[in-house]
Design a protein around this motif. Structure first.
Motif, PDB file in Angstrom:
ATOM      1  N   VAL A   1       0.830  -1.204   0.000  1.00  0.00           N
ATOM      2  CA  VAL A   1       0.000   0.000   0.000  1.00  0.00           C
ATOM      3  C   VAL A   1       0.865   1.254   0.000  1.00  0.00           C
ATOM      4  CG1 VAL A   1      -1.648   1.365   1.359  1.00  0.00           C
ATOM      5  CG2 VAL A   1      -1.983  -1.090   1.105  1.00  0.00           C
ATOM      6  N   ILE A   2       1.912   1.258   0.816  1.00  0.00           N
ATOM      7  CA  ILE A   2       2.810   2.421   0.889  1.00  0.00           C
ATOM      8  C   ILE A   2       3.474   2.658  -0.463  1.00  0.00           C
ATOM      9  CG2 ILE A   2       4.906   3.347   1.936  1.00  0.00           C
ATOM     10  CD1 ILE A   2       4.159   1.761   4.467  1.00  0.00           C
ATOM     11  N   LYS A   3       3.949   1.591  -1.081  1.00  0.00           N
ATOM     12  CA  LYS A   3       4.636   1.713  -2.374  1.00  0.00           C
ATOM     13  C   LYS A   3       3.691   2.239  -3.449  1.00  0.00           C
ATOM     14  CE  LYS A   3       7.261  -0.957  -5.777  1.00  0.00           C
ATOM     15  NZ  LYS A   3       7.778  -2.298  -6.138  1.00  0.00           N
ATOM     16  N   LEU A   4       2.494   1.686  -3.493  1.00  0.00           N
ATOM     17  CA  LEU A   4       1.545   2.064  -4.539  1.00  0.00           C
ATOM     18  C   LEU A   4       1.046   3.491  -4.376  1.00  0.00           C
ATOM     19  CD1 LEU A   4      -0.558  -1.230  -4.736  1.00  0.00           C
ATOM     20  CD2 LEU A   4       0.931  -0.326  -6.528  1.00  0.00           C
ATOM     21  N   THR A   5       0.864   3.944  -3.131  1.00  0.00           N
ATOM     22  CA  THR A   5       0.310   5.281  -2.913  1.00  0.00           C
ATOM     23  C   THR A   5       1.365   6.380  -2.900  1.00  0.00           C
ATOM     24  OG1 THR A   5       0.339   4.868  -0.519  1.00  0.00           O
ATOM     25  CG2 THR A   5      -1.733   4.493  -1.667  1.00  0.00           C
ATOM     26  N   SER A   6       2.588   6.061  -2.481  1.00  0.00           N
ATOM     27  CA  SER A   6       3.610   7.108  -2.372  1.00  0.00           C
ATOM     28  C   SER A   6       4.287   7.402  -3.706  1.00  0.00           C
ATOM     29  CB  SER A   6       4.670   6.724  -1.334  1.00  0.00           C
ATOM     30  OG  SER A   6       5.293   5.496  -1.675  1.00  0.00           O
ATOM     31  N   ASN A   7       4.331   6.424  -4.606  1.00  0.00           N
ATOM     32  CA  ASN A   7       5.067   6.600  -5.864  1.00  0.00           C
ATOM     33  C   ASN A   7       4.166   7.020  -7.023  1.00  0.00           C
ATOM     34  OD1 ASN A   7       7.380   5.794  -4.538  1.00  0.00           O
ATOM     35  ND2 ASN A   7       7.202   3.655  -5.161  1.00  0.00           N
TER      36      ASN A   7
ATOM     37  N   PHE B   1     -13.507   1.657  -4.820  1.00  0.00           N
ATOM     38  CA  PHE B   1     -13.320   0.972  -6.096  1.00  0.00           C
ATOM     39  C   PHE B   1     -13.610   1.964  -7.216  1.00  0.00           C
ATOM     40  CE2 PHE B   1     -14.543  -1.980  -2.807  1.00  0.00           C
ATOM     41  CZ  PHE B   1     -13.544  -2.935  -2.898  1.00  0.00           C
ATOM     42  N   GLY B   2     -12.622   2.144  -8.115  1.00  0.00           N
ATOM     43  CA  GLY B   2     -12.663   3.283  -9.030  1.00  0.00           C
ATOM     44  C   GLY B   2     -13.131   3.050 -10.440  1.00  0.00           C
ATOM     45  N   GLU B   3     -13.694   1.881 -10.752  1.00  0.00           N
ATOM     46  CA  GLU B   3     -14.180   1.626 -12.110  1.00  0.00           C
ATOM     47  C   GLU B   3     -13.087   1.904 -13.141  1.00  0.00           C
ATOM     48  OE1 GLU B   3     -17.122   0.399 -12.665  1.00  0.00           O
ATOM     49  OE2 GLU B   3     -17.917   0.574 -10.637  1.00  0.00           O
ATOM     50  N   GLY B   4     -11.860   1.474 -12.846  1.00  0.00           N
ATOM     51  CA  GLY B   4     -10.746   1.677 -13.779  1.00  0.00           C
ATOM     52  C   GLY B   4      -9.955   2.940 -13.532  1.00  0.00           C
ATOM     53  N   GLU B   5     -10.526   3.891 -12.801  1.00  0.00           N
ATOM     54  CA  GLU B   5      -9.816   5.116 -12.426  1.00  0.00           C
ATOM     55  C   GLU B   5      -9.315   4.980 -10.987  1.00  0.00           C
ATOM     56  OE1 GLU B   5      -9.020   7.667 -14.270  1.00  0.00           O
ATOM     57  OE2 GLU B   5     -10.139   7.074 -16.061  1.00  0.00           O
ATOM     58  N   VAL B   6      -8.509   5.947 -10.551  1.00  0.00           N
ATOM     59  CA  VAL B   6      -8.018   5.939  -9.174  1.00  0.00           C
ATOM     60  C   VAL B   6      -9.209   5.996  -8.226  1.00  0.00           C
ATOM     61  CG1 VAL B   6      -6.597   7.130  -7.477  1.00  0.00           C
ATOM     62  CG2 VAL B   6      -5.923   7.139  -9.879  1.00  0.00           C
ATOM     63  N   PRO B   7      -9.297   5.096  -7.237  1.00  0.00           N
ATOM     64  CA  PRO B   7     -10.444   5.121  -6.321  1.00  0.00           C
ATOM     65  C   PRO B   7     -10.534   6.435  -5.559  1.00  0.00           C
ATOM     66  CG  PRO B   7      -9.176   3.082  -6.073  1.00  0.00           C
ATOM     67  CD  PRO B   7      -8.368   3.997  -6.941  1.00  0.00           C
ATOM     68  N   LEU B   8     -11.756   6.853  -5.269  1.00  0.00           N
ATOM     69  CA  LEU B   8     -11.948   8.054  -4.458  1.00  0.00           C
ATOM     70  C   LEU B   8     -11.318   7.887  -3.084  1.00  0.00           C
ATOM     71  CD1 LEU B   8     -15.594   9.435  -4.924  1.00  0.00           C
ATOM     72  CD2 LEU B   8     -13.513  10.790  -4.680  1.00  0.00           C
ATOM     73  N   LEU B   9     -11.400   6.679  -2.515  1.00  0.00           N
ATOM     74  CA  LEU B   9     -10.890   6.410  -1.176  1.00  0.00           C
ATOM     75  C   LEU B   9      -9.894   5.260  -1.201  1.00  0.00           C
ATOM     76  CD1 LEU B   9     -14.252   6.492   0.862  1.00  0.00           C
ATOM     77  CD2 LEU B   9     -12.742   8.402   0.302  1.00  0.00           C
ATOM     78  N   ILE B  10      -8.844   5.400  -0.392  1.00  0.00           N
ATOM     79  CA  ILE B  10      -7.861   4.318  -0.212  1.00  0.00           C
ATOM     80  C   ILE B  10      -7.621   4.154   1.286  1.00  0.00           C
ATOM     81  CG2 ILE B  10      -5.469   3.586  -0.577  1.00  0.00           C
ATOM     82  CD1 ILE B  10      -5.500   5.127  -3.223  1.00  0.00           C
ATOM     83  N   ILE B  11      -7.720   2.932   1.776  1.00  0.00           N
ATOM     84  CA  ILE B  11      -7.458   2.648   3.189  1.00  0.00           C
ATOM     85  C   ILE B  11      -5.979   2.352   3.353  1.00  0.00           C
ATOM     86  CG2 ILE B  11      -7.847   0.133   3.130  1.00  0.00           C
ATOM     87  CD1 ILE B  11      -9.534   2.251   5.757  1.00  0.00           C
ATOM     88  N   PHE B  12      -5.375   2.831   4.443  1.00  0.00           N
ATOM     89  CA  PHE B  12      -3.958   2.535   4.668  1.00  0.00           C
ATOM     90  C   PHE B  12      -3.709   2.346   6.166  1.00  0.00           C
ATOM     91  CE2 PHE B  12      -3.945   7.043   5.530  1.00  0.00           C
ATOM     92  CZ  PHE B  12      -2.874   7.254   6.397  1.00  0.00           C
ATOM     93  N   PRO B  13      -2.652   1.607   6.525  1.00  0.00           N
ATOM     94  CA  PRO B  13      -2.343   1.373   7.943  1.00  0.00           C
ATOM     95  C   PRO B  13      -1.486   2.500   8.500  1.00  0.00           C
ATOM     96  CG  PRO B  13      -0.798   0.175   6.592  1.00  0.00           C
ATOM     97  CD  PRO B  13      -1.723   0.876   5.631  1.00  0.00           C
ATOM     98  N   SER B  14      -1.379   2.566   9.812  1.00  0.00           N
ATOM     99  CA  SER B  14      -0.474   3.541  10.425  1.00  0.00           C
ATOM    100  C   SER B  14       0.948   3.281   9.943  1.00  0.00           C
ATOM    101  CB  SER B  14      -0.527   3.433  11.949  1.00  0.00           C
ATOM    102  OG  SER B  14       0.460   4.273  12.526  1.00  0.00           O
ATOM    103  N   LEU B  15       1.655   4.364   9.598  1.00  0.00           N
ATOM    104  CA  LEU B  15       3.029   4.246   9.098  1.00  0.00           C
ATOM    105  C   LEU B  15       4.052   4.572  10.180  1.00  0.00           C
ATOM    106  CD1 LEU B  15       2.550   6.167   5.702  1.00  0.00           C
ATOM    107  CD2 LEU B  15       2.020   3.788   6.240  1.00  0.00           C
ATOM    108  N   ILE B  16       3.584   4.737  11.424  1.00  0.00           N
ATOM    109  CA  ILE B  16       4.438   5.253  12.493  1.00  0.00           C
ATOM    110  C   ILE B  16       4.891   4.129  13.415  1.00  0.00           C
ATOM    111  CG2 ILE B  16       4.549   6.873  14.430  1.00  0.00           C
ATOM    112  CD1 ILE B  16       2.259   8.418  12.997  1.00  0.00           C
ATOM    113  N   ASP B  17       6.206   3.946  13.534  1.00  0.00           N
ATOM    114  CA  ASP B  17       6.720   2.945  14.469  1.00  0.00           C
ATOM    115  C   ASP B  17       7.023   3.614  15.817  1.00  0.00           C
ATOM    116  OD1 ASP B  17       9.234   4.241  14.279  1.00  0.00           O
ATOM    117  OD2 ASP B  17       9.923   2.881  12.705  1.00  0.00           O
ATOM    118  N   ASP B  18       7.486   2.843  16.787  1.00  0.00           N
ATOM    119  CA  ASP B  18       7.686   3.364  18.145  1.00  0.00           C
ATOM    120  C   ASP B  18       8.712   4.496  18.186  1.00  0.00           C
ATOM    121  OD1 ASP B  18       5.831   1.631  19.171  1.00  0.00           O
ATOM    122  OD2 ASP B  18       7.295   0.096  19.748  1.00  0.00           O
TER     123      ASP B  18
END
Length: 458
Positions: A73-79, A150-167
């Motif tokens: 998810v991080i790779k797909l959304t950040s790049n 779900f974007g019907e072939g386009e970028v979805p309006l919403l994307i769920i992602f996990p917390s990216l913050i470690d201790d």
């Protein structure tokens, strides 16, 4: 973003929702108000305890799910070079569809940190009833908005992602937000404090609202979006007292928990926005006010243009956006149209050496949208006028020309005449079809969806 990247994100979202539905499908009712459902479930003690017991494994399942999918998810959304926006506010936007309609006008996609993973961690400090109420509301909220992941072939309006913050990163963020909170309370009370602990010691002596308000020396920075500060403070205290297991909370301390909690949320989302190269959108005005205050204190200049415009779309002047058909919006939006809308909204907004004037940004954005909608309306009228002029005259000419060229026997029709008549009909139909097609494309564009929403608001 490429099609196969979109598909990977949608596959992750599908797996996420399958997991959520496994736990909540027995109690989730599509179309029923999520607030009502949460209250109803919490009212029946036996049912509530049964549901709580059934959710014991949810945290482990979500941790396992994100352990498998987090890096992807991080790779797909950040790049990607699309305009991404991280949601900041409650665990999820409970006014979900309306908030998203407003924000969708400017962004390509909204990133929502998994609200259930966050809420599951609050179980030790929250009452069972408050904990279950929040889980039900936000899980049902996600299920209500499922189609938008779900974007019907386009970028979805919403994307769920996990917390990216470690201790380690969390400790660094906590240090930063404590400094912001300390400075806020120093200015609020015009009093020097040794540290955060000293501030909470001071707040703990304020047992009622009168004592707290009497100590405040700079009320302009406390909930600046409202003059009803007393009612806001009372609602804040009541909410914390009813939700937390620890009932022995001084009135003043509740303000400390509120402000430092908001700073923590801001700090987390700013950090994650930097990691994912995204902007931040707020669903509550008090978050936006605190963010502006903090960034001005630390940088000496206010938020950038994108952040300001994203917040501007949440103002009452853009409430008409809530009339948009969300399903139609989801179908017609694409990167090119969104880029065009952004350029329209940004037009003639100048950034001075002193930064942005929020009021001028609002007025210019309203003017830009009004001009664009008038232009769109004129285009639709032009197509309609072309059809009004073309259909009566050309239809009559083609029909008469065709009828007079048809002899008693088709076999007697000259070849040249037949070709002329047939091609005359073809040209007429082709030209008329182009006008009809052009009108439909304009009506079904993103600007067309906005125009329909504005017209419904009149």
């Amino acid at each position: 973003m490429y099609f196969f990247e979109i598909k990977q994100l949608e596959d992750i979202s599908r797996e996420y929702f399958n997991l959520i539905e496994d736990y909540f499908k027995g109690i989730y009712q599509p179309g029923v108000d999520k607030f009502f459902q949460a209250e109803k479930i919490g009212y029946f003690e036996t049912a509530a305890q049964t549901i709580l017991a059934s959710l014991d494994e949810l945290e482990d399942d979500l941790n396992e799910f994100w352990e498998k999918n987090k890096s992807k998810v991080i790779k797909l959304t950040s790049n990607t070079d699309i305009l991404k926006v991280i949601y900041c506010g409650g665990p999820s936007p409970l006014d979900g569809i309306n908030f998203i309609k407003r924000t969708a006008l400017y962004m390509d996609t909204l990133l929502i940190e998994d609200p259930l993973s966050f809420l599951l961690k609050t179980k030790p400090i929250a009452t069972d009833r408050a904990y279950l109420n929040q889980l039900v509301k936000h899980s049902f909220n996600l299920l209500d908005m499922k189609q938008l992941f779900f974007g019907e072939g386009e970028v979805p309006l919403l994307i769920i992602f996990p917390s990216l913050i470690d201790d380690r990163e969390r400790n660094g963020i906590n240090t930063i937000i404590e400094k912001s909170g300390d400075e806020y309370f120093r200015l609020l009370f015009e009093r020097e404090f040794l540290d955060t602990g000293d501030i909470f010691d001071y707040l703990s002596y304020m047992k009622d609202i009168g004592h707290l308000l009497g100590e405040i020396k700079n009320p302009s920075i406390l909930f600046p979006d409202t003059t009803e500060k007393e009612s806001r403070l009372m609602a804040m205290y009541s909410d914390i007292k009813e939700s937390w297991r620890n009932k022995d909370i001084a009135f003043g301390s509740s303000l400390g928990y509120k402000i430092y909690g908001q700073f923590l949320n801001l700090g987390n989302q700013v950090f994650q926005a930097q990691k994912l190269s995204s902007q931040i959108a707020f669903d509550k005005q008090d978050y936006w006010n605190l963010y502006k205050w903090d960034i001005t204190q630390t940088k000496g200049i206010g938020p950038d243009l994108d952040s300001t415009l994203l917040n501007t779309l949440q103002l009452d002047e853009f409430r008409w956006l809530e009339y948009m058909d969300i399903e139609k919006l989801n179908l017609v939006r694409n990167e090119a149209e969104l880029a065009n809308i952004r350029s329209i909204i940004r037009k003639n907004i100048n950034i001075t050496v002193n930064g942005l004037s929020e009021d001028k940004v609002k007025q210019q954005a309203i003017k830009n949208m009004e001009e664009a909608l008038v232009e769109h309306s004129a285009k639709i009228d032009e197509y309609s006028n072309m059809l009004r002029k073309k259909v009566p005259t050309n239809t009559l000419a083609v029909v008469v020309g065709t009828m007079t060229s048809i002899p008693a026997s088709w076999s007697l029709l000259p070849v040249a005449g037949a070709i002329s008549t047939v091609y005359g009909i073809y040209d007429y139909i082709a030209n008329t079809s182009k006008i009809v097609k052009g009108k439909k494309q304009a009506q079904n564009s993103l600007m067309g969806v906005l125009f329909d929403a504005k017209r419904q608001n009149l």
